[in-house]
Design a protein around this motif. Structure first.
Motif, PDB file in Angstrom:
ATOM      1  N   ASP A 150       0.833  -1.210   0.000  1.00 29.37           N
ATOM      2  CA  ASP A 150       0.000   0.000   0.000  1.00 29.37           C
ATOM      3  C   ASP A 150       0.868   1.261   0.000  1.00 29.37           C
ATOM      4  OD1 ASP A 150      -2.230  -1.576   0.001  1.00 29.37           O
ATOM      5  OD2 ASP A 150      -2.909  -1.007   2.009  1.00 29.37           O
ATOM      6  N   ALA A 151       1.975   1.237   0.736  1.00 30.18           N
ATOM      7  CA  ALA A 151       2.876   2.394   0.737  1.00 30.18           C
ATOM      8  C   ALA A 151       3.462   2.625  -0.653  1.00 30.18           C
ATOM      9  CB  ALA A 151       4.000   2.187   1.757  1.00 30.18           C
ATOM     10  N   GLY A 152       3.771   1.541  -1.347  1.00 34.04           N
ATOM     11  CA  GLY A 152       4.262   1.679  -2.714  1.00 34.04           C
ATOM     12  C   GLY A 152       3.229   2.291  -3.641  1.00 34.04           C
ATOM     13  N   MET A 153       1.968   1.938  -3.436  1.00 36.34           N
ATOM     14  CA  MET A 153       0.909   2.506  -4.268  1.00 36.34           C
ATOM     15  C   MET A 153       0.684   3.990  -3.962  1.00 36.34           C
ATOM     16  SD  MET A 153      -0.235   0.337  -6.504  1.00 36.34           S
ATOM     17  CE  MET A 153       1.529   0.002  -6.690  1.00 36.34           C
ATOM     18  N   VAL A 154       0.841   4.366  -2.695  1.00 40.44           N
ATOM     19  CA  VAL A 154       0.737   5.786  -2.346  1.00 40.44           C
ATOM     20  C   VAL A 154       1.880   6.571  -2.995  1.00 40.44           C
ATOM     21  CG1 VAL A 154       0.856   7.429  -0.423  1.00 40.44           C
ATOM     22  CG2 VAL A 154      -0.553   5.367  -0.224  1.00 40.44           C
ATOM     23  N   ALA A 155       3.072   5.985  -3.005  1.00 31.87           N
ATOM     24  CA  ALA A 155       4.208   6.645  -3.653  1.00 31.87           C
ATOM     25  C   ALA A 155       3.983   6.762  -5.158  1.00 31.87           C
ATOM     26  CB  ALA A 155       5.494   5.870  -3.360  1.00 31.87           C
ATOM     27  N   LEU A 156       3.419   5.721  -5.777  1.00 35.74           N
ATOM     28  CA  LEU A 156       3.118   5.782  -7.207  1.00 35.74           C
ATOM     29  C   LEU A 156       2.044   6.826  -7.488  1.00 35.74           C
ATOM     30  CD1 LEU A 156       3.798   4.464  -9.957  1.00 35.74           C
ATOM     31  CD2 LEU A 156       1.934   2.845  -9.520  1.00 35.74           C
ATOM     32  N   ASP A 157       1.090   6.952  -6.588  1.00 32.26           N
ATOM     33  CA  ASP A 157       0.046   7.966  -6.729  1.00 32.26           C
ATOM     34  C   ASP A 157       0.639   9.369  -6.714  1.00 32.26           C
ATOM     35  OD1 ASP A 157      -3.049   8.509  -6.469  1.00 32.26           O
ATOM     36  OD2 ASP A 157      -2.071   9.831  -5.030  1.00 32.26           O
ATOM     37  N   ALA A 158       1.664   9.574  -5.889  1.00 39.01           N
ATOM     38  CA  ALA A 158       2.294  10.898  -5.834  1.00 39.01           C
ATOM     39  C   ALA A 158       2.945  11.253  -7.169  1.00 39.01           C
ATOM     40  CB  ALA A 158       3.322  10.934  -4.711  1.00 39.01           C
ATOM     41  N   ARG A 159       3.432  10.242  -7.871  1.00 41.33           N
ATOM     42  CA  ARG A 159       4.066  10.489  -9.178  1.00 41.33           C
ATOM     43  C   ARG A 159       3.045  10.576 -10.310  1.00 41.33           C
ATOM     44  NH1 ARG A 159       7.368   6.423  -7.071  1.00 41.33           N
ATOM     45  NH2 ARG A 159       6.747   4.888  -8.648  1.00 41.33           N
ATOM     46  N   HIS A 160       1.915   9.890 -10.152  1.00 39.22           N
ATOM     47  CA  HIS A 160       0.892   9.843 -11.209  1.00 39.22           C
ATOM     48  C   HIS A 160      -0.486  10.004 -10.580  1.00 39.22           C
ATOM     49  CE1 HIS A 160       4.017   8.393 -13.971  1.00 39.22           C
ATOM     50  NE2 HIS A 160       4.360   7.536 -13.036  1.00 39.22           N
ATOM     51  N   PRO A 161      -0.811  11.190 -10.089  1.00 39.49           N
ATOM     52  CA  PRO A 161      -2.046  11.365  -9.302  1.00 39.49           C
ATOM     53  C   PRO A 161      -3.331  11.150 -10.085  1.00 39.49           C
ATOM     54  CG  PRO A 161      -0.973  13.482  -9.734  1.00 39.49           C
ATOM     55  CD  PRO A 161      -0.008  12.421 -10.153  1.00 39.49           C
ATOM     56  N   ASP A 162      -3.290  11.217 -11.401  1.00 38.97           N
ATOM     57  CA  ASP A 162      -4.522  11.085 -12.171  1.00 38.97           C
ATOM     58  C   ASP A 162      -5.078   9.669 -12.193  1.00 38.97           C
ATOM     59  OD1 ASP A 162      -4.475  13.780 -12.775  1.00 38.97           O
ATOM     60  OD2 ASP A 162      -3.433  13.499 -14.687  1.00 38.97           O
ATOM     61  N   TYR A 163      -4.307   8.680 -11.758  1.00 43.38           N
ATOM     62  CA  TYR A 163      -4.765   7.284 -11.809  1.00 43.38           C
ATOM     63  C   TYR A 163      -5.476   6.845 -10.520  1.00 43.38           C
ATOM     64  CZ  TYR A 163      -2.097   6.529 -16.106  1.00 43.38           C
ATOM     65  OH  TYR A 163      -1.618   6.583 -17.401  1.00 43.38           O
ATOM     66  N   GLY A 164      -5.314   7.557  -9.422  1.00 48.74           N
ATOM     67  CA  GLY A 164      -6.011   7.214  -8.191  1.00 48.74           C
ATOM     68  C   GLY A 164      -5.434   6.041  -7.423  1.00 48.74           C
ATOM     69  N   PHE A 165      -4.128   5.762  -7.597  1.00 47.67           N
ATOM     70  CA  PHE A 165      -3.541   4.575  -6.972  1.00 47.67           C
ATOM     71  C   PHE A 165      -3.653   4.557  -5.447  1.00 47.67           C
ATOM     72  CE2 PHE A 165      -0.819   4.816 -10.926  1.00 47.67           C
ATOM     73  CZ  PHE A 165      -1.437   3.751 -11.562  1.00 47.67           C
ATOM     74  N   ALA A 166      -3.620   5.719  -4.802  1.00 44.80           N
ATOM     75  CA  ALA A 166      -3.717   5.755  -3.344  1.00 44.80           C
ATOM     76  C   ALA A 166      -5.069   5.254  -2.869  1.00 44.80           C
ATOM     77  CB  ALA A 166      -3.468   7.172  -2.827  1.00 44.80           C
ATOM     78  N   ARG A 167      -6.088   5.373  -3.720  1.00 38.40           N
ATOM     79  CA  ARG A 167      -7.433   4.933  -3.329  1.00 38.40           C
ATOM     80  C   ARG A 167      -7.663   3.455  -3.659  1.00 38.40           C
ATOM     81  NH1 ARG A 167      -7.962  10.057  -5.256  1.00 38.40           N
ATOM     82  NH2 ARG A 167      -8.473   9.402  -7.381  1.00 38.40           N
ATOM     83  N   HIS A 168      -7.345   3.038  -4.867  1.00 36.11           N
ATOM     84  CA  HIS A 168      -7.694   1.663  -5.269  1.00 36.11           C
ATOM     85  C   HIS A 168      -6.528   0.685  -5.201  1.00 36.11           C
ATOM     86  CE1 HIS A 168      -5.769   2.541  -9.089  1.00 36.11           C
ATOM     87  NE2 HIS A 168      -6.611   3.537  -9.313  1.00 36.11           N
ATOM     88  N   LYS A 169      -5.327   1.190  -4.911  1.00 29.81           N
ATOM     89  CA  LYS A 169      -4.134   0.357  -4.713  1.00 29.81           C
ATOM     90  C   LYS A 169      -3.810  -0.520  -5.926  1.00 29.81           C
ATOM     91  CE  LYS A 169      -3.703   1.939  -0.496  1.00 29.81           C
ATOM     92  NZ  LYS A 169      -4.883   2.806  -0.397  1.00 29.81           N
ATOM     93  N   GLY A 170      -4.236  -0.076  -7.092  1.00 31.23           N
ATOM     94  CA  GLY A 170      -3.886  -0.797  -8.310  1.00 31.23           C
ATOM     95  C   GLY A 170      -4.869  -1.852  -8.746  1.00 31.23           C
TER      96      GLY A 170
END
Length: 203
Positions: A150-170
């Motif tokens: 989940d921390a990795g997905m939050v970090a990816l969300d910071a780089r690509h916020p338009d995909y919503g990774f922090a919410r759906h975790k991929g």
């Protein structure tokens, strides 16, 4: 707390270096599959260990800190999205598990692996269906793996916020699928997974 609805777990090992193994991230369309291995310390029990999916994020994160502070040994490892594509998700999951087992210090003498298959490691062990609800070491591994991914997905969300990774975790939620359709796949996406493969053909 381990559930009482499952049959008792019989373990053919009675020492102190039993490692619980679990993974997170088989279903998402993006990022690595993450595995953890944990050898709990019988002298330093941790209350509240259970399947990570049954815990709210703040409780998981608190338990993650307790596990790291009290366990005899723990390790978190992954297999990348590229390895998932090259090996398939089943074999990549076992690769991540073997990496976590190999990183334990002290080494494990026996493995309890969540699921119905062992990952092909030389250390003996047994596979345990619904193991994260049946043994605290597997539950601890599920928590470490979930918090790390989940921390990795939050970090990816910071780089690509338009995909919503922090919410759906991929995972392939409607929001994620809509972003894939609108923006196309990222290098972190698993190219062998159907929704990503279909979008790659269009971009």
């Amino acid at each position: 707390m381990m559930t009482s609805e499952l049959p008792p777990l019989v373990i053919d090992y009675h020492g102190d270096r039993l490692a619980g193994i679990d993974e997170v991230g088989r279903g998402p369309l993006v990022g690595p599959v993450v595995a953890a291995a944990v050898i709990l310390d019988p002298a330093r029990p941790i209350a509240g260990l259970t399947d990570s999916k049954m815990l709210a994020a703040p409780r998981r994160e608190a338990l993650d800190g307790e596990i790291r502070a009290r366990a005899l040994a723990f390790a978190v490892a992954e297999a990348s999205a590229a390895e998932v594509d090259a090996l398939n998700i089943f074999h990549a999951t076992h690769l991540a598990m073997r990496r976590a087992i190999d990183a334990l210090s002290p080494a494990a003498e026996y493995l309890l692996v969540d699921g119905n298959r062992l990952p092909g490691h030389h250390v003996p062990g047994q596979a345990v269906v619904k193991g994260d609800a049946r043994h605290p070491a597997i539950a601890a591994a599920s928590i470490l793996a979930k918090v790390a991914r989940d921390a990795g997905m939050v970090a990816l969300d910071a780089r690509h916020p338009d995909y919503g990774f922090a919410r759906h975790k991929g995972y392939p939620t409607p929001e994620h699928l809509a972003a894939l359709e609108r923006l196309g796949p990222l290098p972190d996406h698993r190219r062998s997974f159907g929704p990503v493969k279909r979008q790659l053909a269009l971009f």
